[in-house]
Design an enzyme around this catalytic site. Sequence first.
Site, PDB file in Angstrom:
ATOM      1  N   CYS A   2      -8.403 -37.002  29.416  1.00  0.00           N
ATOM      2  CA  CYS A   2      -7.205 -37.781  29.152  1.00  0.00           C
ATOM      3  C   CYS A   2      -6.689 -37.495  27.532  1.00  0.00           C
ATOM      4  O   CYS A   2      -7.497 -36.643  26.996  1.00  0.00           O
ATOM      5  CB  CYS A   2      -7.716 -39.292  29.172  1.00  0.00           C
ATOM      6  SG  CYS A   2      -8.346 -40.047  30.634  1.00  0.00           S
ATOM      7  N   ARG A  27      -2.617 -33.564  29.425  1.00  0.00           N
ATOM      8  CA  ARG A  27      -4.045 -33.860  29.723  1.00  0.00           C
ATOM      9  C   ARG A  27      -4.206 -35.072  30.644  1.00  0.00           C
ATOM     10  O   ARG A  27      -5.284 -35.284  31.036  1.00  0.00           O
ATOM     11  CB  ARG A  27      -4.586 -34.154  28.337  1.00  0.00           C
ATOM     12  CG  ARG A  27      -4.411 -33.333  27.358  1.00  0.00           C
ATOM     13  CD  ARG A  27      -5.168 -33.983  25.901  1.00  0.00           C
ATOM     14  NE  ARG A  27      -6.779 -34.206  26.280  1.00  0.00           N
ATOM     15  CZ  ARG A  27      -7.604 -33.133  25.843  1.00  0.00           C
ATOM     16  NH1 ARG A  27      -7.196 -32.044  25.557  1.00  0.00           N
ATOM     17  NH2 ARG A  27      -8.769 -33.608  26.250  1.00  0.00           N
ATOM     18  N   GLY A  99     -13.356 -39.074  28.242  1.00  0.00           N
ATOM     19  CA  GLY A  99     -14.497 -38.577  28.524  1.00  0.00           C
ATOM     20  C   GLY A  99     -15.175 -39.321  29.906  1.00  0.00           C
ATOM     21  O   GLY A  99     -14.299 -40.056  30.526  1.00  0.00           O
ATOM     22  N   GLU A 482      -9.998 -14.616  47.337  1.00  0.00           N
ATOM     23  CA  GLU A 482      -9.418 -15.291  46.440  1.00  0.00           C
ATOM     24  C   GLU A 482      -8.906 -14.334  45.115  1.00  0.00           C
ATOM     25  O   GLU A 482      -7.833 -14.649  44.691  1.00  0.00           O
ATOM     26  CB  GLU A 482     -10.398 -16.358  45.746  1.00  0.00           C
ATOM     27  CG  GLU A 482      -9.862 -17.095  44.538  1.00  0.00           C
ATOM     28  CD  GLU A 482      -8.851 -17.912  44.627  1.00  0.00           C
ATOM     29  OE1 GLU A 482      -8.248 -18.207  45.646  1.00  0.00           O
ATOM     30  OE2 GLU A 482      -8.392 -18.416  43.590  1.00  0.00           O
ATOM     31  N   LYS A 486      -5.015 -14.391  43.994  1.00  0.00           N
ATOM     32  CA  LYS A 486      -4.801 -14.627  42.502  1.00  0.00           C
ATOM     33  C   LYS A 486      -3.730 -13.356  41.940  1.00  0.00           C
ATOM     34  O   LYS A 486      -2.913 -13.500  41.393  1.00  0.00           O
ATOM     35  CB  LYS A 486      -5.797 -14.441  41.684  1.00  0.00           C
ATOM     36  CG  LYS A 486      -6.772 -15.830  41.657  1.00  0.00           C
ATOM     37  CD  LYS A 486      -6.229 -17.031  40.937  1.00  0.00           C
ATOM     38  CE  LYS A 486      -5.300 -17.882  41.735  1.00  0.00           C
ATOM     39  NZ  LYS A 486      -6.058 -18.768  42.738  1.00  0.00           N
ATOM     40  N   LYS A 604       3.357 -25.839  42.593  1.00  0.00           N
ATOM     41  CA  LYS A 604       1.826 -26.501  42.445  1.00  0.00           C
ATOM     42  C   LYS A 604       1.257 -27.283  43.645  1.00  0.00           C
ATOM     43  O   LYS A 604       0.222 -27.338  43.834  1.00  0.00           O
ATOM     44  CB  LYS A 604       2.045 -27.372  41.025  1.00  0.00           C
ATOM     45  CG  LYS A 604       0.442 -27.748  40.712  1.00  0.00           C
ATOM     46  CD  LYS A 604      -0.332 -26.500  40.318  1.00  0.00           C
ATOM     47  CE  LYS A 604      -1.892 -26.897  40.067  1.00  0.00           C
ATOM     48  NZ  LYS A 604      -2.743 -25.497  40.133  1.00  0.00           N
TER      49      LYS A 604
END
Length: 609
Positions: A2, A27, A99, A482, A486, A604
Site C-alpha cells: 500500500c 502501490r 504491511g 516461461e 518472456k 495486463k
Amino acid sequence: MCGIVGYIGQQPAPPIILEGLQKLEYRGYDSAGICTIDGGQAHIRRSKGKLVNLARLLAAVPMQGSVAIGHTRWATHGKPTETNAHPHKAGPVVLVHNGIIENYLTLKKDLHCNNHNFKSDTDTEVIAHLIEHEMVRGSGFEEAVRAALQELKGAYAVCLVSETEPGMMIAAKHGSPLVVGLGDREFMVASDIPPILPHTREMVFLEDDEMVVFKDGSARFSTVSGDSLTKIARHIDWSPLLAEKDGYRHFMLKEIFEQPRTVQDTLAGRLLEDEEDVCLEDLGLNDSELAQVRRICIVACGTSWHSGLVGKYLLEEHCRLPVEVDIASEFRYRNPVIGPETLLIAISQSGETADTLAAVREATIRGARTISICNVIDSSIARETEGVIYTHAGPEIGVASTKAFVTQLVALYLLMLRLGRVGGSITLERMLPHFATLLHLPALMERALRLDSAAESIARRYQHAGDFLYLGRGINYPIALEGALKMKELSYIHAEGYPAGEMKHGPIALIDENLPVVVLALKDRHYQKVISNMEEVIARGGRVIAICTEGDNEVALKAESVMYLPECSEWIAPILLSIPLQLLAYHMSSIKGNDVDQPRNLAKSVTVE
Ligand code: M6R
C-alpha cells in the site's frame, strides 16, 4: 503493498496528501482515505476504488487542517470496501499502515476480551486498538505507540495522529519502507520518495524499528524501544518520473528486484514453525475435505499456466495425487472429466482472466471443489472459487509478469505442504527441511539478482538473433517455457521452450550457428542428461547460453555464455532460474528500444475471450 503519506506543517495538508497519494497509486488502488486533525478532532474521508473517487469526495466536502495522513490501499486482509479502507480509528488514535501484521488474530482476540469492538476486517485496525488500549491504561500517545509496536509481528510502516495530541504526528517502520522529508518547520513521511520531492529534497530513510515524532516544528528520531538517534539526511536529486520507479528505469525491472521482498510477503504468517504446519488462511476447504481430494486439475493462462506446470511436479512428487494442468481456454470447451473428488486450482495474477474464470464456472457446474491462487484481492476468480491463496505480491504494473509468477510458485509450494500434511504423505520430519528451504529462499534470490549485469552483456551479445530456444528438464522444463514467453513478449524475438529430452524428436533440426540455445543445467537429478542434450546442440554448431550451478566448470568450458546460480534445493530451482531469464528478456527489450512495461499488442488483464 500500500502507499502511506503524512504531512505536518503550516500549509493546508489535504491537497498535499492527495497529490502524494497520486504519486503512490502504483502501490495500490482499490481504496483510499485521508484523516486531518482540525480543531482538535480527527476528520476522516474514505472511498472505495481509485483515488479519483476520494478526490471527488474532497472536492464536494473539503477538509481543513495542517496535519494529515493518507493511504492508498492494495488489499491483503479484508475486501476492498470503504469500511476496510484506511485510515483506521480507535478512540482518539488514527493511523495508516503498509504491511502485514502476522499476529493480528491473536491480538484481536485479546482486545475483544477487553471490550474493543472492530469495525473492519483488516489487520491494521488492531494496531489502533492496541494503542488506544495502552492510552486507556494511562500512557501518553507516544509511549502507547512504542508499547503497541513492540507487540506486533510482521511488517509495518505506520503514520499516526491522535486527537489527544493535535500538534503531533508519529511514524515508524519494520519491514516496509518509510521515507521522511525534512522541510523548514514542515515534515512529510511517505512509502516512497515521489510524494516528498515537490516539498523537500532532504530525506531520511528510516531503518527497521526506528520511529520519528514530529512536534513543535521539529523531528525527533529514536528506536521504537526509545533510544534516541541522530539521523543524517540525504539530498535526493531524482527526477519525479525516475522516483516513481524507485530509481529503476522501468517498472518491470523494479518488480524483478522486488521479488525477494514479495516472496517474504507470500510466506508471512503462513509457516507455523512451532506447530510444524502451514496456515493458508482463506483456503476454504477444511482438512477432511482436503483429505477427500483424489485428483487435481490446474487451469490458467500464459505465465500463470507455467506456474501450474511447476505445481504439477511439486504436487505429484510430494502429495502423490495425479495432477493435470490445462490451458483455461482449452479446458472450458473440451468436456473435461471432473467431479466432486477433483480439486480445481485456478491460477491468475489479475483474478479476472476471462478464460480462467469460465473454467472455474465450468468446474463448479460439474461439482468439482475449487480454489484459486490470485494476486488481486477480491477479484472475480478469488470470489467465485471456494477458497483462495493470495500471493500478496502487490500491484504488478509491468505487463510481463515477474513477481506475480514467482509468488504463485511459492503459493503452490505452500499448498503442496498443506495437502501433503493432511494426506499424510509429508511427515513432520519431512516438513522441517521444506521450511528451511523456503525461509532461505529470499536470500538466494538476492544472490540471483546479482546476475543483472551478466544478463545485460548476454543480451547485447545475442541481440541480433532471430530466434531463441530454451531447454529444461523435469521441474525446470516449465521454466524453459516461461523464459521463452518472456523473451517473445518483451523483445519480439521468436522463442520456443522445449523439454530437453524432446530435442531429437524434431527441434534439433533448427540448430545452426545462428541459434542461441538457453540451457537450464543446474546440478539436479537431470543434470547428466541435460549435459548430453547440451553436447548435442554444441555438436551441431548451436550457441549455448547455460545457466548452471556455481562452481560448475564443466558447463563453463562447453558453453559460449554462462550465468551461475547458487546451489539450491531442486524444489525452489524454478524460482531462482526465473530471475536470470527475466533479466535476459528485460535487457533484450530495453536494448532494442521496445516499450518494456507495455509491450505491443498486449494487455495486463485479458478479460475478453
Ligand atoms: O492475470 P493472469 O495471471 O490470469 O494472466 C494470465 C496471462 O494473461 C499472463 O500471465 C500473460 O501471459 C503475461 N503477459 C505473461 O507475462
